[in-house]
Design a protein around this motif. Sequence first.
Motif, PDB file in Angstrom:
ATOM      1  N   PRO A 151      -7.051   7.806  15.178  1.00 53.77           N
ATOM      2  CA  PRO A 151      -6.300   8.149  13.833  1.00 53.77           C
ATOM      3  C   PRO A 151      -5.180   8.473  14.429  1.00 53.77           C
ATOM      4  N   VAL A 152      -3.160   8.190  13.321  1.00 47.17           N
ATOM      5  CA  VAL A 152      -2.374   8.225  13.204  1.00 47.17           C
ATOM      6  C   VAL A 152      -1.298   8.012  12.334  1.00 47.17           C
ATOM      7  N   SER A 153      -0.500   9.498  11.873  1.00 44.86           N
ATOM      8  CA  SER A 153       0.072   9.245  10.668  1.00 44.86           C
ATOM      9  C   SER A 153       1.380   8.555  11.326  1.00 44.86           C
ATOM     10  N   VAL A 154       1.412   8.188  10.217  1.00 39.75           N
ATOM     11  CA  VAL A 154       2.862   6.905   9.239  1.00 39.75           C
ATOM     12  C   VAL A 154       3.909   7.431  10.403  1.00 39.75           C
ATOM     13  N   ALA A 155       4.463   8.852  10.222  1.00 42.12           N
ATOM     14  CA  ALA A 155       5.504   9.431  10.209  1.00 42.12           C
ATOM     15  C   ALA A 155       5.802   8.908  12.166  1.00 42.12           C
ATOM     16  N   GLU A 156       4.573   9.741  13.120  1.00 40.71           N
ATOM     17  CA  GLU A 156       4.432   9.008  14.393  1.00 40.71           C
ATOM     18  C   GLU A 156       4.327   7.851  14.597  1.00 40.71           C
ATOM     19  N   LEU A 157       4.048   6.922  14.314  1.00 38.62           N
ATOM     20  CA  LEU A 157       3.478   5.585  14.712  1.00 38.62           C
ATOM     21  C   LEU A 157       4.777   4.897  14.375  1.00 38.62           C
ATOM     22  N   THR A 211       0.918  -1.019   0.159  1.00 36.63           N
ATOM     23  CA  THR A 211       0.431  -0.348   0.072  1.00 36.63           C
ATOM     24  C   THR A 211       0.821   1.423   0.093  1.00 36.63           C
ATOM     25  N   ALA A 212       1.126   2.258  -1.083  1.00 36.27           N
ATOM     26  CA  ALA A 212       1.376   3.422  -1.115  1.00 36.27           C
ATOM     27  C   ALA A 212       1.219   4.687   0.910  1.00 36.27           C
ATOM     28  N   PHE A 213       2.003   4.800   1.055  1.00 37.70           N
ATOM     29  CA  PHE A 213       1.724   5.395   2.662  1.00 37.70           C
ATOM     30  C   PHE A 213       2.878   6.531   2.407  1.00 37.70           C
ATOM     31  N   ASP A 214       2.268   7.876   2.394  1.00 34.22           N
ATOM     32  CA  ASP A 214       2.835   8.896   2.738  1.00 34.22           C
ATOM     33  C   ASP A 214       3.029   8.971   4.052  1.00 34.22           C
ATOM     34  N   LEU A 215       4.401   9.783   4.686  1.00 40.87           N
ATOM     35  CA  LEU A 215       4.779  10.102   6.119  1.00 40.87           C
ATOM     36  C   LEU A 215       3.868  10.800   6.741  1.00 40.87           C
ATOM     37  N   LEU A 216       2.613  11.242   6.053  1.00 40.79           N
ATOM     38  CA  LEU A 216       1.585  11.919   6.719  1.00 40.79           C
ATOM     39  C   LEU A 216       0.561  11.035   6.943  1.00 40.79           C
ATOM     40  N   SER A 217       0.474  10.404   5.478  1.00 42.21           N
ATOM     41  CA  SER A 217      -0.990   9.305   5.830  1.00 42.21           C
ATOM     42  C   SER A 217      -0.872   9.065   7.770  1.00 42.21           C
ATOM     43  N   THR A 259       7.787   0.414   8.754  1.00 42.29           N
ATOM     44  CA  THR A 259       6.990   0.491   9.239  1.00 42.29           C
ATOM     45  C   THR A 259       6.182   0.765   8.238  1.00 42.29           C
ATOM     46  N   LYS A 260       5.635   0.939   6.883  1.00 47.13           N
ATOM     47  CA  LYS A 260       5.066   0.953   6.301  1.00 47.13           C
ATOM     48  C   LYS A 260       4.924   0.084   6.088  1.00 47.13           C
ATOM     49  N   VAL A 261       5.136  -1.267   5.645  1.00 49.35           N
ATOM     50  CA  VAL A 261       5.185  -2.625   5.140  1.00 49.35           C
ATOM     51  C   VAL A 261       4.560  -2.974   6.650  1.00 49.35           C
TER      52      VAL A 261
END
Length: 125
Positions: free
Chosen positions: A67-73, A34-40, A84-86
């Motif tokens: 809801p939480v951003s990818v960067a924060e997670l 899945t395509a994620f942006d750091l702010l997704s 993290t994206k994987v």
Amino acid sequence: MNVTAAGDGPWLDAAAGRLVRPYTVSGGRTRPSTAFDLLSQVRTTGVVPLGYLGPEHREALDLCRAPVSVAELAAHLRLPAAVTKVLLSDLVDCGALTTKSPAHHHNPTDRSLLEAVLDGLRRKL
């Protein structure tokens, strides 16, 4: 050497840090499905994944109740953003997470967004 038990979260050594390499956590995969942006933003759907989940998957699900951003997670998981994206794509693929692109996705230099950031910084200073 002080190592936490396997069921107590990430394996950490007080002096050495994480004992499990990030590529092991993602099964050696480097690209998410899945395509994620750091702010997704990601959030749980309520679907319980079937099959084995690693401790990082379970921790990510716990952190995504709101809801939480990818960067924060990634910061909370203490994992590189790519790993993290994987992990998140695994959870999206099984229906346990949903994702939403950031509002500025189509125009990252949107003047109103930049002004809002500037206003926020001014209030903090």
